[in-house]
Design a protein around this motif. Structure first.
Motif, PDB file in Angstrom:
ATOM      1  N   LEU A   1       0.815  -1.208   0.000  1.00  0.00           N
ATOM      2  CA  LEU A   1       0.000   0.000   0.000  1.00  0.00           C
ATOM      3  C   LEU A   1       0.853   1.266   0.000  1.00  0.00           C
ATOM      4  O   LEU A   1       0.433   2.292  -0.555  1.00  0.00           O
TER       5      LEU A   1
ATOM      6  N   GLN B   1      -2.658   5.655   5.394  1.00  0.00           N
ATOM      7  CA  GLN B   1      -2.993   6.639   4.365  1.00  0.00           C
ATOM      8  C   GLN B   1      -3.087   8.052   4.918  1.00  0.00           C
ATOM      9  O   GLN B   1      -2.709   9.016   4.244  1.00  0.00           O
TER      10      GLN B   1
ATOM     11  N   CYS C   1       7.125   7.651   0.205  1.00  0.00           N
ATOM     12  CA  CYS C   1       6.960   6.210   0.431  1.00  0.00           C
ATOM     13  C   CYS C   1       7.703   5.755   1.695  1.00  0.00           C
ATOM     14  O   CYS C   1       7.111   5.161   2.595  1.00  0.00           O
TER      15      CYS C   1
ATOM     16  N   MET D   1      -0.109   6.952  -6.486  1.00  0.00           N
ATOM     17  CA  MET D   1      -1.410   7.553  -6.793  1.00  0.00           C
ATOM     18  C   MET D   1      -1.337   9.076  -6.878  1.00  0.00           C
ATOM     19  O   MET D   1      -2.190   9.716  -7.497  1.00  0.00           O
TER      20      MET D   1
ATOM     21  N   GLN E   1      -7.107  13.385   6.040  1.00  0.00           N
ATOM     22  CA  GLN E   1      -6.845  13.298   4.608  1.00  0.00           C
ATOM     23  C   GLN E   1      -7.631  14.356   3.838  1.00  0.00           C
ATOM     24  O   GLN E   1      -7.100  15.007   2.929  1.00  0.00           O
TER      25      GLN E   1
ATOM     26  N   HIS F   1      -9.687   5.046   2.761  1.00  0.00           N
ATOM     27  CA  HIS F   1      -9.155   3.696   2.597  1.00  0.00           C
ATOM     28  C   HIS F   1      -9.852   2.690   3.499  1.00  0.00           C
ATOM     29  O   HIS F   1      -9.673   1.479   3.339  1.00  0.00           O
TER      30      HIS F   1
ATOM     31  N   ASN G   1      -2.636  -3.251  -9.001  1.00  0.00           N
ATOM     32  CA  ASN G   1      -4.001  -2.946  -8.607  1.00  0.00           C
ATOM     33  C   ASN G   1      -5.014  -4.070  -8.864  1.00  0.00           C
ATOM     34  O   ASN G   1      -5.917  -4.268  -8.046  1.00  0.00           O
TER      35      ASN G   1
ATOM     36  N   PHE H   1      -6.035  12.417  -6.467  1.00  0.00           N
ATOM     37  CA  PHE H   1      -5.791  11.855  -5.140  1.00  0.00           C
ATOM     38  C   PHE H   1      -5.856  13.025  -4.162  1.00  0.00           C
ATOM     39  O   PHE H   1      -6.037  14.174  -4.572  1.00  0.00           O
TER      40      PHE H   1
ATOM     41  N   VAL I   1      -0.768  10.951   3.282  1.00  0.00           N
ATOM     42  CA  VAL I   1      -1.322  12.166   2.672  1.00  0.00           C
ATOM     43  C   VAL I   1      -0.765  13.412   3.345  1.00  0.00           C
ATOM     44  O   VAL I   1      -0.380  14.380   2.666  1.00  0.00           O
TER      45      VAL I   1
ATOM     46  N   ASN J   1      -1.163   9.669 -10.503  1.00  0.00           N
ATOM     47  CA  ASN J   1      -1.981   8.801 -11.351  1.00  0.00           C
ATOM     48  C   ASN J   1      -2.598   9.581 -12.513  1.00  0.00           C
ATOM     49  O   ASN J   1      -2.865  10.789 -12.410  1.00  0.00           O
TER      50      ASN J   1
ATOM     51  N   HIS K   1      -0.027   3.787  -2.960  1.00  0.00           N
ATOM     52  CA  HIS K   1      -0.669   5.064  -2.639  1.00  0.00           C
ATOM     53  C   HIS K   1       0.274   6.240  -2.847  1.00  0.00           C
ATOM     54  O   HIS K   1      -0.182   7.364  -3.090  1.00  0.00           O
ATOM     55  N   THR K   2       1.563   5.998  -2.786  1.00  0.00           N
ATOM     56  CA  THR K   2       2.513   7.051  -3.169  1.00  0.00           C
ATOM     57  C   THR K   2       2.387   7.355  -4.651  1.00  0.00           C
ATOM     58  O   THR K   2       2.292   8.519  -5.064  1.00  0.00           O
TER      59      THR K   2
END
Length: 349
Positions: free
Chosen positions: A17, A297, A322, A24, A101, A141, A51, A33, A301, A27, A21-22
């Protein structure tokens, strides 16, 4: 005998994750995000390789674990355990963690300069698309925790009418090709109870397949005997998946569900062959992985918001976010686990 490879697969999947998620943050999926730095096709392609299977893997493993859990617990004990481990942390996390977040999303996209209390009021009084990227309400999440609780309760009813023992012999006779074709009901169930791409139906199917099929040693033995051609098909499929997305942004539902299910089968057998032992990693992360999931998460964030403001070099940003979010999450976990009552909020007994 405990199947340590299941523990190790779960723990390793949860640790993925942090890079997912880093990435993302860059993306190009058409959705932003909480902190978003613009399109990057390479990082998006790396997400695409992971994914299709990494969250489905967790639902499959949860189904397998439910079967073993119900061998030791009554239905009432199972429900109480699910409430304590899933529902209570979901409620606490939704109130205390997810608004962090959305706070940083509002800061990043809209220049919000108010306080956390005002943001929490906004969070619980505004509903849009449930993404939370605009500061409105979202489970974030923790959708996984909520879905797993709902699926566990629904599955108890199914297990009452269709006990594992009734299907075990027939399931054990399934040929490998039939097991591979289970991606079709997984794909079809995707459209049942779909909330912005998060599907109750699909994850219920994965949970039930874990419970009835992949907890059956006869089935897993057959898959292991066919692993060579499955691995070859998987390697070709993964290369094609990455190439098609990188070159053409192709991410079709049927194709993705097939590669996702194939990946689960292959990784499950590789885990059985290579990870079926108890190590220090196993013992530590069996306790830590779930709290890490709940915490990670919000930490990531918040850290990303400050990192992207300090450096504009993508590799530096990605590495700092990360690695830094992992270190800070671990630190927070070790602080909270020694605080009575608070520890229960992140799923620690």
């Amino acid at each position: 005998m405990r199947r340590y490879y299941i523990d190790n697969l779960r723990n390793l999947t949860i640790l993925l994750l942090f890079p997912v998620h880093t990435f993302m943050i860059w993306n190009d999926f058409g959705t932003k995000f909480y902190v978003w730095q613009g399109d990057n096709r390479l990082l998006s392609a790396l997400i695409v390789l992971i994914n299709p299977w990494f969250m489905p893997m967790l639902f499959v493993i949860a189904g397998i674990s439910a079967r073993y859990s119900l061998e030791k617990r009554s239905n009432k004990e199972f429900v109480i355990q699910r409430i304590n481990k899933l529902l209570f942390p979901f409620i606490c996390g939704t109130v205390l963690l997810v608004p962090i977040q959305t706070l940083y999303a509002r800061k990043f996209f809209y220049g919000y300069d108010g306080g956390i209390i005002e943001n929490i009021k906004y969070f619980f009084t505004h509903v849009t698309d449930f993404s939370g990227y605009d500061g409105a309400f979202t489970p974030g999440h923790l959708w996984f925790v909520l879905f797993l609780f709902i699926i566990s309760m629904v599955s108890l009813i199914i297990f009452k009418f269709i006990p594992y023992e009734r299907l075990a012999e027939k399931t054990g006779k399934l040929p490998v090709f039939a097991v591979l074709l289970l991606f079709i009901p997984i794909w079809l169930m995707y459209y049942l109870g779909n909330f912005g791409g998060f599907s109750l139906g699909k994850n219920l199917a994965l949970f039930l397949i874990g419970y009835y099929v992949l907890s059956n040693d006869a089935v897993v033995d057959k898959i292991e005997k066919s692993i060579k051609w499955l691995e070859a098909l998987w390697v070709i499929g993964i290369i094609a998946l990455g190439a098609l997305y990188y070159k053409f942004a192709y991410y079709g539902d049927l194709w993705v569900n097939f590669i996702g299910w194939l990946s689960i089968l292959v990784l499950f057998i590789l885990g059985r062959k290579l990870l079926n032992r108890k190590t220090g990693f196993t013992e530590y992360f069996n306790k830590a992985s779930y709290p890490i999931y709940i915490l990670h998460q919000s930490v990531l964030v918040a850290l990303a918001y400050y990192v992207v403001g300090i450096s504009d070099i993508l590799p530096v940003q990605a590495l700092c976010i990360c690695i830094g979010s992992f270190a800070l999450t671990m630190l927070l976990y070790h602080v909270i686990k020694y605080i009575p009552y608070v520890r229960r909020m992140i799923g620690i007994k």
